[in-house]
Write an enzyme that holds these catalytic residues in place. Structure first.
Site, mmCIF file in Angstrom:
data_model
loop_
_atom_site.group_PDB
_atom_site.id
_atom_site.type_symbol
_atom_site.label_atom_id
_atom_site.label_comp_id
_atom_site.label_asym_id
_atom_site.label_seq_id
_atom_site.Cartn_x
_atom_site.Cartn_y
_atom_site.Cartn_z
ATOM 1 N N ARG A 196 0.844 -1.201 0.000
ATOM 2 C CA ARG A 196 0.000 0.000 0.000
ATOM 3 C C ARG A 196 0.882 1.254 0.000
ATOM 4 N NH1 ARG A 196 -4.889 1.791 -1.416
ATOM 5 N NH2 ARG A 196 -5.538 3.572 -0.146
ATOM 6 N N GLY A 213 -6.311 0.349 7.173
ATOM 7 C CA GLY A 213 -7.168 1.500 6.862
ATOM 8 C C GLY A 213 -8.616 1.067 6.682
ATOM 9 N N GLY A 214 -9.300 1.714 5.722
ATOM 10 C CA GLY A 214 -10.728 1.443 5.496
ATOM 11 C C GLY A 214 -10.995 -0.022 5.186
ATOM 12 N N GLU A 253 -14.610 -17.327 30.774
ATOM 13 C CA GLU A 253 -13.689 -18.163 31.554
ATOM 14 C C GLU A 253 -12.763 -17.326 32.439
ATOM 15 O OE1 GLU A 253 -12.304 -21.660 29.649
ATOM 16 O OE2 GLU A 253 -14.147 -21.856 28.496
ATOM 17 N N THR A 258 -12.941 -13.051 33.626
ATOM 18 C CA THR A 258 -12.671 -11.762 32.978
ATOM 19 C C THR A 258 -11.240 -11.295 33.306
ATOM 20 O OG1 THR A 258 -13.410 -10.546 34.928
ATOM 21 C CG2 THR A 258 -15.094 -11.048 33.273
#
Ligand SMILES: Cc1cc2nc3c(=O)[nH]c(=O)nc-3n(C[C@H](O)[C@H](O)[C@H](O)COP(=O)(O)OP(=O)(O)OC[C@H]3O[C@@H](n4cnc5c(N)ncnc54)[C@H](O)[C@@H]3O)c2cc1C
Length: 393
Positions: A272, A343-344, A367, A369
């Site tokens: 990209r 990104g998008g 199981e 927190t």
């Protein structure tokens, strides 16, 4: 100290790796498409076919003892297997699994429930959580009252994984109200194995993930005394044993997903381009990759150290809580970073990142927190049951 895997461990891991690459990953687009239509990602018949295929190569019952037809693999090996499976989001698991507490069943119950569960002809679910009792499991109110030779179970359970499909439930109920009131949970709760056709009902609960746990209703369900799993009044210890059965395995699976997401993120970052350069050349992106790789490496060793302690029969509760807590928090950060790198596109349903984002959120809740793991870890330290120097001392 030897941090290498044995040749056997490497071979088994390689087999699973190849299986995942050849048989599981090619299903990913179909799974995403089905889930987008609101259907189950991996239909039961397809899951069964895959499990049978693995079984032909001897891959069945990863941790199930050999006397029950399983592989009886070590905890370390089971963790390594989970990491490989976790590299795909396809909800696959090998066949031949049964809940650890079913191995406490008597011979008749083993025949009726344990063996069919291992063979995959019966499905189980485990029910302790109630609308008023989650983290504080001691607050359960579902009751079982003696009536002649029978017990009558009344109450409501919630968030029960597999509750919609299960043929039977291991349900936890108060059998001694007096002791329960006095807080003597170790003597007041009993586990019953109850078939669906004995009268309990289930209602699916929609969640943000692809999980559909269920609420179970017991409206005066009558069961014989032979339904008790283990001993009357000793159910709470069984429940804790079930919950503690493999806290290292949950983060192990998440770890595999994170490895894959970082690989996806790096490939995306190379390809990209913005402002004339691949984003991989930007420090902001590099830091997200670096931080994620460090988190993954740290989690790997927390998981393996916990599993290693399990294999040696040591008290691994502290190590397991640490692996579960760290995995829950860090894996959620990693998926968030890798979604950001995309990104998008990361936000769309064309890529599996948003799916992982929804799925991994659960790791911080079920199981135990995050807060309950922190409570356990701190208590062990403050009471002197564990040391900040870890198992090396
Ligand atoms: C998808 C899914 C599947 C599940 N599967 C099963 C299953 O198969 N069987 C089953 O029995 N249960 C199952 N559960 C239930 C699960 O284990 C509980 O949701 C979990 O233990 C938390 O309980 P709770 O939801 O009641 O939250 P609560 O206990 O009400 O907690 C609410 C918040 O308060 C915090 N908190 C609670 N106590 C403390 C404290 N002492 N100090 C600080 N913070 C605290 C919690 O960490 C949490 O943030 C499942 C849940 C989900 C979502």
């Amino acid at each position: 100290m030897d941090l290498e895997l044995t040749e056997d461990e490497k071979d088994i891991r390689q087999w699973v790796r190849t299986f995942v690459e050849k048989e599981i990953m090619p299903l990913e687009q179909d799974v995403l498409a089905r889930e987008r239509r609101g259907e189950r990602g991996l239909p039961p018949e397809e899951l069964k076919q895959l499990q049978d295929l693995a079984r032909e190569s001897g891959f069945f019952g990863v941790q199930t003892p050999e006397e029950y037809g399983g592989m009886g693999l070590s905890a370390v090996m089971a963790a390594l297997v989970e990491v490989e499976l976790g590299r795909s989001f396809v909800p696959f698991r090998f066949g031949g699994y049964a809940d650890n507490i079913l191995f406490h069943a008597n011979d008749a119950q083993k025949e009726e429930y344990l063996v069919p569960t291992i063979e995959g002809t019966k499905k189980s679910c485990f029910a302790i959580t109630e609308p008023g009792a989650g983290s504080d499991a001691r607050a359960i109110r579902t009751s079982a009252k003696k009536d002649g030779e029978d017990w009558v179970v009344t109450g409501e359970k919630t968030f029960i994984t597999g509750g919609t499909e299960a043929d039977f439930v291991m349900v936890f109920a108060v059998t001694d109200a007096e002791k329960h009131k006095e807080g003597r949970t170790g003597e007041s709760v009993t586990c019953f194995i109850v078939d669906r056709d004995q009268g309990w009902t289930s209602d699916q609960i929609d969640t943000m993930g692809e999980w559909g746990p269920a609420a179970l209703t017991f409206d005066g369900v009558r069961v014989p005394s032979s339904s008790i799993l283990g001993e009357e009044g000793k159910g709470f210890a069984l429940a804790m044993q079930w919950i503690g059965r493999g806290r290292y395995l949950l983060p192990a699976r998440a770890l595999g997903g994170c490895e894959r997401m970082v690989e996806m993120g790096m490939e995306w970052a190379h390809n990209r381009e913005t402002f004339g350069k691949p984003i991989a050349e930007r420090q902001a992106i590099q830091w997200m990759v670096a931080d994620s790789a460090v988190d993954i490496e740290a989690l790997r060793w927390l998981v393996l150290a916990a599993a290693w302690q399990v294999d040696r029969g040591r008290d691994s509760r502290q190590a397991q809580s640490m692996a579960k807590l760290y995995g829950g928090v860090r894996c959620n950060e990693i998926v968030d970073r890798m979604l950001q790198v995309h990104g998008g596109m990361g936000y769309t349903r064309e890529l599996p990142l948003e799916r992982w984002y929804r799925e991994l959120r659960l790791l911080r809740i079920y199981e135990g927190t995050d807060e309950i793991q922190r409570r356990t870890i701190a208590r062990n330290l403050l009471k002197g049951h564990a040391s900040v120097r870890g198992h090396l001392g």
